[in-house]
Design an enzyme around this catalytic site. Structure first.
Site, PDB file in Angstrom:
ATOM      1  N   SER A 179      11.778  51.023  18.041  1.00 38.81           N
ATOM      2  CA  SER A 179      13.231  51.071  18.119  1.00 38.81           C
ATOM      3  C   SER A 179      13.878  50.860  16.750  1.00 38.81           C
ATOM      4  O   SER A 179      13.295  50.273  15.834  1.00 38.81           O
ATOM      5  CB  SER A 179      13.729  50.046  19.130  1.00 38.81           C
ATOM      6  OG  SER A 179      13.270  48.779  18.768  1.00 38.81           O
ATOM      7  N   GLU A 185       9.656  56.035  12.476  1.00 39.42           N
ATOM      8  CA  GLU A 185      10.281  56.990  13.407  1.00 39.42           C
ATOM      9  C   GLU A 185      10.869  56.135  14.521  1.00 39.42           C
ATOM     10  O   GLU A 185      10.146  55.355  15.148  1.00 39.42           O
ATOM     11  CB  GLU A 185       9.259  57.984  13.929  1.00 39.42           C
ATOM     12  CG  GLU A 185       8.635  58.857  12.830  1.00 39.42           C
ATOM     13  CD  GLU A 185       9.637  59.569  11.937  1.00 39.42           C
ATOM     14  OE1 GLU A 185      10.736  59.904  12.419  1.00 39.42           O
ATOM     15  OE2 GLU A 185       9.348  59.765  10.746  1.00 39.42           O
TER      16      GLU A 185
HETATM   17  P1  NAD Z   1       9.907  48.477  20.168  1.00 35.25           P
HETATM   18  O1  NAD Z   1      10.749  48.583  18.952  1.00 35.25           O
HETATM   19  O2  NAD Z   1      10.254  47.480  21.191  1.00 35.25           O
HETATM   20  O3  NAD Z   1       8.399  48.150  19.742  1.00 35.25           O
HETATM   21  C1  NAD Z   1       7.708  48.929  18.778  1.00 35.25           C
HETATM   22  C2  NAD Z   1       6.674  48.055  18.086  1.00 35.25           C
HETATM   23  O4  NAD Z   1       7.361  47.074  17.313  1.00 35.25           O
HETATM   24  C3  NAD Z   1       5.772  47.293  19.062  1.00 35.25           C
HETATM   25  O5  NAD Z   1       4.462  47.259  18.541  1.00 35.25           O
HETATM   26  C4  NAD Z   1       6.388  45.928  19.080  1.00 35.25           C
HETATM   27  O6  NAD Z   1       5.479  44.907  19.405  1.00 35.25           O
HETATM   28  C5  NAD Z   1       6.872  45.779  17.654  1.00 35.25           C
HETATM   29  N1  NAD Z   1       7.961  44.811  17.505  1.00 35.25           N
HETATM   30  C6  NAD Z   1       8.866  44.437  18.422  1.00 35.25           C
HETATM   31  N2  NAD Z   1       9.700  43.510  17.905  1.00 35.25           N
HETATM   32  C7  NAD Z   1       9.304  43.317  16.636  1.00 35.25           C
HETATM   33  C8  NAD Z   1       9.777  42.495  15.573  1.00 35.25           C
HETATM   34  N3  NAD Z   1      10.828  41.704  15.726  1.00 35.25           N
HETATM   35  N4  NAD Z   1       9.157  42.565  14.380  1.00 35.25           N
HETATM   36  C9  NAD Z   1       8.120  43.395  14.218  1.00 35.25           C
HETATM   37  N5  NAD Z   1       7.602  44.188  15.179  1.00 35.25           N
HETATM   38  C10 NAD Z   1       8.199  44.154  16.368  1.00 35.25           C
HETATM   39  O7  NAD Z   1       9.812  49.952  20.777  1.00 35.25           O
HETATM   40  P2  NAD Z   1       9.106  50.421  22.125  1.00 35.25           P
HETATM   41  O8  NAD Z   1       9.904  49.914  23.286  1.00 35.25           O
HETATM   42  O9  NAD Z   1       7.649  50.158  22.098  1.00 35.25           O
HETATM   43  O10 NAD Z   1       9.285  51.995  22.007  1.00 35.25           O
HETATM   44  C11 NAD Z   1      10.475  52.639  22.337  1.00 35.25           C
HETATM   45  C12 NAD Z   1      11.307  52.946  21.109  1.00 35.25           C
HETATM   46  O11 NAD Z   1      10.535  53.715  20.210  1.00 35.25           O
HETATM   47  C13 NAD Z   1      12.534  53.785  21.431  1.00 35.25           C
HETATM   48  O12 NAD Z   1      13.612  53.346  20.650  1.00 35.25           O
HETATM   49  C14 NAD Z   1      12.101  55.183  21.032  1.00 35.25           C
HETATM   50  O13 NAD Z   1      13.163  56.061  20.735  1.00 35.25           O
HETATM   51  C15 NAD Z   1      11.241  54.903  19.853  1.00 35.25           C
HETATM   52  N6  NAD Z   1      10.289  55.966  19.602  1.00 35.25           N
HETATM   53  C16 NAD Z   1      10.558  56.832  18.581  1.00 35.25           C
HETATM   54  C17 NAD Z   1       9.701  57.883  18.304  1.00 35.25           C
HETATM   55  C18 NAD Z   1       9.999  58.839  17.186  1.00 35.25           C
HETATM   56  O14 NAD Z   1       9.121  59.625  16.848  1.00 35.25           O
HETATM   57  N7  NAD Z   1      11.189  58.824  16.619  1.00 35.25           N
HETATM   58  C19 NAD Z   1       8.556  58.050  19.083  1.00 35.25           C
HETATM   59  C20 NAD Z   1       8.296  57.143  20.111  1.00 35.25           C
HETATM   60  C21 NAD Z   1       9.176  56.098  20.352  1.00 35.25           C
END
Ligand code: NAD
Length: 541
Positions: free
Chosen positions: A266, A293
């Protein structure tokens, strides 16, 4: 380098299997599904040669049956994250100096293992961990991951082939060095393929990696680790740490050897990581590469000349497959008044025909959303839409968490083009539609461009070529992946390199040479064959 200019096997996209009733692939995946469902896994940390079990564990449950225990994974503490850095750095010299063809062979072998003996297990694990239907699992954890692995090898060979000219008496060579330090790979829950690609793309280019999978995807990430080990990836090249995301990140970003981050997730999390990197910038031996991304608020805009059925199908597939949990999922739609009723009637009919339930029952098109946080968030937006005067629910609007995190595919129609669900990424099976006056086509294009902070994917539907051309130009910066008369999801490696700009990421196009170039630091070597022996130039007389 080796003793020959080796040609890598030509990469071709892995064919998608059908899983029709009676097919061998359907039988195989259901057998493994049952086996995984009835076994309890215990996922360790993979650091250097060791599998570490800390005893500090987290339980794993499938989203479609949140009382069914799948097993546990072990969490790292600060000391173990530091150990992961040490082990990565220990592995670095040998891995970075291994001839490229040997590195390539590891990942080509991994691709073949997934295409063959591990296909059913990769897909079944993804069906269970992320509640994907078998088709969604197949196009993700099998085909896309295989494609990433094979195409990246081809892209690497192309990069290495890109060499400068040499004038007479001189030989200029560029070598594509891995980064000086380690790469941190942080992966999201929603694509097993991304989870596999982020650590392996950096490792393919000779880097060592510390990888932190998403807590909601550890179960299927563990199968990727199994495949990579079977493929002969040496110990310490990719170290896997699970645990508190903030703590893990803080420790890794504080290391002077941190050389790059490969993130998908995210926008908010990525921005917080970027800020931490900025705060630590004076500590690093080298400026880190930052690749992220992130989120999306992806659009479909239909022109009055568009075909109603085509637009409706793009909405139903683009918004609801995998419960709308694709970064590319259509979540805001702009329909011309003259066609809106016809399109919405078709969408409603489609949505009412969806079956929802466990992915094990292959007649289900929709399964559960990933976890309670996602469920609660989506339910609250749906409840709010039911109350708001400027919104109405065309179809869906129900939810039920008694067995799994089930949200009904929901279409909201709003009279306010800036309504909250037109702007905010909900990441679930909810799409919001705004109906515009046909005469306002150009103004609506401007609205599409200005409504969201994101710029990931978008689609225009029109038969009129002038309208298509106008949309392509007006929305030049509104999407990194732009589709004409097609849904905005389903990018294929090697065909539609994927990524967006603005708040959607650094647009380093996963599944392309551009991405791999971020994981190297080129060194130019100039050799002069006969060196000058007099400093005086002719002009000095
Ligand atoms: P998320 O941001 O919750 O988690 C992504 C990763 O970040 C996980 O490994 C998580 O453990 C880690 N994370 C969470 N909080 C953190 C912090 N405070 N510090 C460091 N790392 C942390 O995302 P999600 O729910 O797993 O995935 C969905 C999101 O990903 C959506 O926003 C979606 O649009 C995006 N996404 C984007 C693409 C792209 O290509 N643009 C592809 C897939 C998903």
């Amino acid at each position: 380098m080796g003793k020959g200019f080796f040609k890598v096997p030509k990469a071709v996209n892995e064919p998608v299997k059908g899983y029709a009733p009676g097919s061998p692939e359907r039988k195989a995946v259901l057998e493994v599904y049952k086996e995984l469902w009835n076994t309890k896994v215990d996922v360790p940390l993979y650091i250097g040669k060791e599998e570490i079990r800390t005893g500090n564990t987290t339980e794993m449950y499938p989203p479609h049956d949140h009382k069914h225990l799948l097993g546990t994974y072990h969490n790292a503490d600060k000391g173990l994250v530091e150990k992961a850095i040490e082990e990565a750095l220990k592995a670095r010299e040998k891995w970075a100096n291994l001839p490229w063809e040997e590195r390539a062979a590891v990942f080509l072998k991994a691709a073949d293992l997934i295409a063959g003996p591990y296909r059913a297990k990769m897909n079944a694990a993804t069906m269970i961990a992320q509640s994907k239907t078998v088709h969604q699992a197949e196009i993700d954890s099998a085909c896309e991951l295989i494609d990433f692995l094979r195409f990246n090898v081809e892209f690497m060979a192309n990069i290495y082939n890109d060499q400068p000219n040499s004038s007479e008496g001189v030989w200029n060579r560029v070598e594509y060095r891995p980064l000086e330090g380690f790469v941190y790979a942080v992966t999201p829950f929603n694509f097993t393929a991304i989870s596999g690609n982020l650590p392996t793309s950096a490792a393919l280019m000779g880097n060592v990696v510390v990888w932190k999978p998403s807590a909601s995807q550890v179960f299927s990430a563990n199968v990727i680790v199994e495949v990579l080990r079977k493929a002969g990836l040496p110990a310490g090249v990719i170290n896997v740490v699970n645990g508190d995301a903030r703590m893990v990140t803080e420790v890794l970003l504080a290391s002077p050897h941190f050389a790059g981050i490969h993130f998908t997730g995210s926008t908010g999390v990525f921005q917080s990581i970027w800020k931490q990197i900025g705060d630590n910038i004076h500590k690093y031996r080298t400026y880190p590469k930052i690749v992220g991304e992130t989120g999306g608020k992806d659009f479909i805009i239909a022109h009055p000349s568009a075909d109603a059925q085509e637009v409706a199908t793009a909405i139903t597939r683009g918004a609801f497959e995998f419960q709308g949990q694709k970064c590319s999922a259509a979540s805001r739609v702009y329909l011309p008044k003259s066609k809106a009723d016809a399109i919405l009637a078709l969408v409603k009919k489609d949505v009412e025909s969806f079956k929802m339930g466990s992915p094990e029952d292959m007649s289900n098109f929709i399964t559960a959303v990933i976890n309670k946080t996602a469920f609660d968030k989506l339910a609250s937006y749906i409840d709010q839409a039911k109350k708001d005067k400027e919104a109405s629910i065309l179809v869906g609007g129900g939810y039920d968490c008694s067995k799994g995190w089930f949200i009904e595919p929901t279409v909201i129609v709003t009279t306010n083009p800036k309504y909250t669900t037109m702007e905010t990424e909900l990441f679930g099976p909810v799409v919001t539609v705004y109906v515009y006056e046909d005469a306002q086509w150009s103004e609506t294009l401007k609205l599409v461009d200005e409504t969201s902070e994101y710029a990931l994917t978008g689609a225009v539907f029109a038969d009129c070529r002038y309208a298509i051309d106008e949309a392509v130009k007006a929305l030049a910066n509104a999407a990194g992946n732009f589709y004409v008369n097609d849904k905005p999801t389903g990018a294929v490696v090697g065909q539609q390199p994927f990524g967006g700009a603005r708040a959607s990421g650094t647009n380093d196009k996963a599944g392309s040479a551009q991405n791999l170039l971020r994981w190297v630091s080129p060194r130019l070597i100039k050799e002069t064959f006969v060196s000058p022996t007099d400093y005086r130039y002719p002009f000095l007389g």
